[in-house]
Motif scaffolding. Sequence first.
Motif, PDB file in Angstrom:
ATOM      1  N   GLY A  23       6.157   6.703   9.445  1.00 16.21           N
ATOM      2  CA  GLY A  23       6.711   8.053   9.284  1.00 16.21           C
ATOM      3  C   GLY A  23       6.396   8.637   7.920  1.00 16.21           C
ATOM      4  O   GLY A  23       6.029   9.808   7.809  1.00 16.21           O
ATOM      5  N   ALA A  24       6.513   7.832   6.877  1.00 16.48           N
ATOM      6  CA  ALA A  24       6.250   8.318   5.514  1.00 16.48           C
ATOM      7  C   ALA A  24       4.777   8.637   5.301  1.00 16.48           C
ATOM      8  O   ALA A  24       4.428   9.594   4.612  1.00 16.48           O
ATOM      9  CB  ALA A  24       6.709   7.290   4.486  1.00 16.48           C
ATOM     10  N   ASN A  25       3.902   7.842   5.891  1.00 17.42           N
ATOM     11  CA  ASN A  25       2.470   8.020   5.669  1.00 17.42           C
ATOM     12  C   ASN A  25       1.831   9.039   6.601  1.00 17.42           C
ATOM     13  O   ASN A  25       0.843   9.672   6.237  1.00 17.42           O
ATOM     14  CB  ASN A  25       1.752   6.678   5.786  1.00 17.42           C
ATOM     15  CG  ASN A  25       1.965   5.803   4.573  1.00 17.42           C
ATOM     16  OD1 ASN A  25       1.275   5.948   3.577  1.00 17.42           O
ATOM     17  ND2 ASN A  25       2.947   4.919   4.631  1.00 17.42           N
ATOM     18  N   TYR A  26       2.369   9.201   7.813  1.00 15.86           N
ATOM     19  CA  TYR A  26       1.702  10.033   8.818  1.00 15.86           C
ATOM     20  C   TYR A  26       2.565  11.127   9.423  1.00 15.86           C
ATOM     21  O   TYR A  26       2.070  11.943  10.183  1.00 15.86           O
ATOM     22  CB  TYR A  26       1.159   9.154   9.950  1.00 15.86           C
ATOM     23  CG  TYR A  26       0.269   8.049   9.445  1.00 15.86           C
ATOM     24  CD1 TYR A  26      -1.013   8.330   8.990  1.00 15.86           C
ATOM     25  CD2 TYR A  26       0.712   6.747   9.399  1.00 15.86           C
ATOM     26  CE1 TYR A  26      -1.825   7.326   8.506  1.00 15.86           C
ATOM     27  CE2 TYR A  26      -0.092   5.720   8.926  1.00 15.86           C
ATOM     28  CZ  TYR A  26      -1.358   6.028   8.474  1.00 15.86           C
ATOM     29  OH  TYR A  26      -2.160   5.030   7.992  1.00 15.86           O
ATOM     30  N   THR A  83      -1.285  -2.821  -0.021  1.00 15.03           N
ATOM     31  CA  THR A  83      -2.573  -2.527  -0.646  1.00 15.03           C
ATOM     32  C   THR A  83      -3.290  -1.328  -0.019  1.00 15.03           C
ATOM     33  O   THR A  83      -4.426  -1.049  -0.382  1.00 15.03           O
ATOM     34  CB  THR A  83      -3.496  -3.765  -0.574  1.00 15.03           C
ATOM     35  OG1 THR A  83      -3.703  -4.125   0.789  1.00 15.03           O
ATOM     36  CG2 THR A  83      -2.900  -4.925  -1.354  1.00 15.03           C
ATOM     37  N   SER A  84      -2.608  -0.634   0.899  1.00 10.93           N
ATOM     38  CA  SER A  84      -3.268   0.511   1.536  1.00 10.93           C
ATOM     39  C   SER A  84      -3.482   1.628   0.527  1.00 10.93           C
ATOM     40  O   SER A  84      -2.748   1.756  -0.451  1.00 10.93           O
ATOM     41  CB  SER A  84      -2.432   1.016   2.709  1.00 10.93           C
ATOM     42  OG  SER A  84      -1.210   1.537   2.257  1.00 10.93           O
ATOM     43  N   ARG A  85      -4.510   2.410   0.776  1.00  9.94           N
ATOM     44  CA  ARG A  85      -4.807   3.545  -0.098  1.00  9.94           C
ATOM     45  C   ARG A  85      -3.855   4.673   0.258  1.00  9.94           C
ATOM     46  O   ARG A  85      -3.901   5.198   1.369  1.00  9.94           O
ATOM     47  CB  ARG A  85      -6.240   4.007   0.084  1.00  9.94           C
ATOM     48  CG  ARG A  85      -7.244   3.007  -0.390  1.00  9.94           C
ATOM     49  CD  ARG A  85      -8.634   3.532  -0.321  1.00  9.94           C
ATOM     50  NE  ARG A  85      -8.794   4.507   0.761  1.00  9.94           N
ATOM     51  CZ  ARG A  85      -9.945   4.987   1.143  1.00  9.94           C
ATOM     52  NH1 ARG A  85     -11.037   4.606   0.566  1.00  9.94           N
ATOM     53  NH2 ARG A  85     -10.006   5.862   2.121  1.00  9.94           N
ATOM     54  N   PRO A  86      -2.992   5.074  -0.647  1.00 11.95           N
ATOM     55  CA  PRO A  86      -1.983   6.065  -0.303  1.00 11.95           C
ATOM     56  C   PRO A  86      -2.540   7.435   0.026  1.00 11.95           C
ATOM     57  O   PRO A  86      -1.908   8.186   0.735  1.00 11.95           O
ATOM     58  CB  PRO A  86      -1.080   6.129  -1.536  1.00 11.95           C
ATOM     59  CG  PRO A  86      -1.783   5.422  -2.615  1.00 11.95           C
ATOM     60  CD  PRO A  86      -2.851   4.579  -2.001  1.00 11.95           C
ATOM     61  N   ASN A  87      -3.719   7.796  -0.471  1.00 14.53           N
ATOM     62  CA  ASN A  87      -4.252   9.122  -0.179  1.00 14.53           C
ATOM     63  C   ASN A  87      -5.113   9.138   1.078  1.00 14.53           C
ATOM     64  O   ASN A  87      -5.630  10.169   1.449  1.00 14.53           O
ATOM     65  CB  ASN A  87      -5.042   9.665  -1.371  1.00 14.53           C
ATOM     66  CG  ASN A  87      -6.252   8.798  -1.694  1.00 14.53           C
ATOM     67  OD1 ASN A  87      -6.429   7.722  -1.133  1.00 14.53           O
ATOM     68  ND2 ASN A  87      -7.066   9.272  -2.608  1.00 14.53           N
ATOM     69  N   ALA A  88      -5.262   7.999   1.738  1.00 13.81           N
ATOM     70  CA  ALA A  88      -6.128   7.945   2.916  1.00 13.81           C
ATOM     71  C   ALA A  88      -5.628   8.839   4.026  1.00 13.81           C
ATOM     72  O   ALA A  88      -6.411   9.487   4.710  1.00 13.81           O
ATOM     73  CB  ALA A  88      -6.240   6.503   3.412  1.00 13.81           C
ATOM     74  N   ALA A  89      -4.319   8.921   4.226  1.00 14.98           N
ATOM     75  CA  ALA A  89      -3.775   9.732   5.316  1.00 14.98           C
ATOM     76  C   ALA A  89      -4.090  11.197   5.104  1.00 14.98           C
ATOM     77  O   ALA A  89      -4.400  11.921   6.040  1.00 14.98           O
ATOM     78  CB  ALA A  89      -2.263   9.520   5.432  1.00 14.98           C
ATOM     79  N   ALA A 173       3.709   7.703  -6.015  1.00 16.75           N
ATOM     80  CA  ALA A 173       4.991   7.576  -5.318  1.00 16.75           C
ATOM     81  C   ALA A 173       4.801   6.914  -3.954  1.00 16.75           C
ATOM     82  O   ALA A 173       5.589   6.048  -3.554  1.00 16.75           O
ATOM     83  CB  ALA A 173       5.642   8.948  -5.163  1.00 16.75           C
ATOM     84  N   LEU A 174       3.753   7.283  -3.242  1.00 15.21           N
ATOM     85  CA  LEU A 174       3.498   6.692  -1.926  1.00 15.21           C
ATOM     86  C   LEU A 174       3.100   5.224  -2.064  1.00 15.21           C
ATOM     87  O   LEU A 174       3.504   4.384  -1.253  1.00 15.21           O
ATOM     88  CB  LEU A 174       2.416   7.482  -1.187  1.00 15.21           C
ATOM     89  CG  LEU A 174       2.265   7.181   0.305  1.00 15.21           C
ATOM     90  CD1 LEU A 174       3.573   7.329   1.058  1.00 15.21           C
ATOM     91  CD2 LEU A 174       1.220   8.082   0.914  1.00 15.21           C
TER      92      LEU A 174
END
Length: 195
Positions: A23-26, A83-89, A173-174
Amino acid sequence: MVFFAVASSGSPGPNNMLLTTTGANYGLARSLPHVFGTGVGICLILLGLGMFGSQLLENETFRNMLKWGGVAYLAWLAFKIATSRPNAASQGDADSAQPLTFVQAVLFQALNPKVWLGGASGILTYGAVSDGWSALAMSVAFALLFASISMPCGASWALIGASARHVLRSDRALRIFNIAMAILLLASLVPVVLN
């Protein structure tokens, strides 16, 4: 059974940590296939447990494989979240910016030790006091009850994550949020490991 289903479905655990992260990422709309897949997957696992679970879960080798396989997979998933890239979404990167699909969420339940162990304990506990219900009737009732309760609970966790998006506008923050969710996902495994 209803109170057990609400407590199990609404409490923090692997599914709810992932749904909050999704929910936070997408956002909520892109989280809905994950929500529905979780409910259907739980329903299928509980149906199988109700019909064949006592034989499977009596096998110590199967229980250990389920427990440690699930723990390893969820630890790997926590690593991927952290380790996910927060700006990828926001960039639309097709390889790394995909929430779980409906089918992936259904299949995820097969590796979720909380669903297996919690479902088995619920079926055994409430099945023992189900006056005159057959194993099939009990497993169908239990599976449908859990599916109908787990989807709104899961949607609530996804909504919590989606609501936090306005606070999580920066990559930093993400990233902090994703690391915190990965830690919570790992923490949700402590009862499984200690059991």
